[in-house]
Design a protein around this motif. Structure first.
Motif, PDB file in Angstrom:
ATOM      1  N   LYS A 234       1.081  -1.747  -0.219  1.00  0.00           N
ATOM      2  CA  LYS A 234       0.089   0.464  -0.247  1.00  0.00           C
ATOM      3  C   LYS A 234       0.855   1.465  -0.332  1.00  0.00           C
ATOM      4  N   ASP A 235       2.168   0.898   0.591  1.00  0.00           N
ATOM      5  CA  ASP A 235       2.926   2.787   0.678  1.00  0.00           C
ATOM      6  C   ASP A 235       3.884   2.674  -1.130  1.00  0.00           C
ATOM      7  N   GLY A 236       3.881   1.725  -2.243  1.00  0.00           N
ATOM      8  CA  GLY A 236       3.840   0.917  -2.663  1.00  0.00           C
ATOM      9  C   GLY A 236       5.487   0.786  -3.239  1.00  0.00           C
ATOM     10  N   THR A 237       5.757   0.049  -2.123  1.00  0.00           N
ATOM     11  CA  THR A 237       7.006  -0.640  -2.146  1.00  0.00           C
ATOM     12  C   THR A 237       7.160  -1.765  -2.370  1.00  0.00           C
ATOM     13  N   ARG A 238       8.452  -2.611  -3.991  1.00  0.00           N
ATOM     14  CA  ARG A 238       7.824  -3.763  -3.932  1.00  0.00           C
ATOM     15  C   ARG A 238       7.853  -4.545  -3.582  1.00  0.00           C
ATOM     16  N   ILE A 239       6.978  -5.414  -4.367  1.00  0.00           N
ATOM     17  CA  ILE A 239       7.081  -6.932  -2.852  1.00  0.00           C
ATOM     18  C   ILE A 239       7.223  -8.258  -4.523  1.00  0.00           C
ATOM     19  N   VAL A 240       7.640  -9.239  -3.886  1.00  0.00           N
ATOM     20  CA  VAL A 240       7.934 -10.237  -5.210  1.00  0.00           C
ATOM     21  C   VAL A 240       7.107 -10.832  -5.449  1.00  0.00           C
TER      22      VAL A 240
END
Length: 173
Positions: A122-128
């Motif tokens: 939700k904060d825009g941090t990329r996830i695998v």
């Protein structure tokens, strides 16, 4: 503690959307606006990417968009999407748009596109994201083709960076 990411089949990401085309969706010739078709393509592509990643996804790029035939007022537009290949945090999704002739039970291809989506928190941090398991010969071909398109996109991105660096603040079209 990070969650274990399990590979998923192409079938698990499949998404479909249907639209009836109304006059407000069309130009003066009665053909669906290209931008509206792009919107529908992006929406069904995002559904497939989100299903695969089981996360929020954002559009990173849309390329190789072909307008094969017009979509007219009154047509029933069917869009189908699935993930072709996944990388670390991004996925290539293929979308095919067809018009269904309900009277004659036929489908007519009108557009295709390839989009790249990135999975994010939700904060825009990329996830695998999970890797893709292609099962059919068609899915395996699309998987391999996606790798080649990624290489071409990377080369084009590098070329654009070099041009921007050389131009500085100048604007050229």
């Amino acid at each position: 503690m990070s969650e274990v990411v399990v590979a998923r089949t192409v079938a698990e990401s499949r998404s479909e959307r249907s639209e009836i085309i109304f006059p407000s969706d069309a130009n003066a010739l009665g053909n669906l606006f290209g931008g509206r078709l792009m919107q529908y393509i992006d929406l069904v592509g995002a559904m497939a990417a989100s299903r695969h990643a089981r996360a929020i996804t954002v559009t990173a790029s849309m390329d190789h968009l072909d307008f094969v035939a017009p979509v007219r007022v009154g047509d029933l537009l069917i869009l189908k999407a699935s993930v072709n290949r996944a990388y670390r945090t991004s996925m290539e999704v293929g979308v095919k748009a067809m018009v269904e002739d309900v009277r004659h039970n036929r489908m007519r291809h009108v557009s295709s596109a390839y989009l790249t989506y990135v999975a994010v928190e939700k904060d825009g941090t990329r996830i695998v994201v999970p890797q893709v398991i292609p099962e059919t010969e068609h899915q395996k071909r699309r998987y391999e083709d996606a790798g080649r398109r990624r290489e071409m996109r990377a080369g084009e991105t590098q070329r654009k960076k070099e041009i921007r660096a050389a131009l500085g603040d100048e604007w050229h079209i």
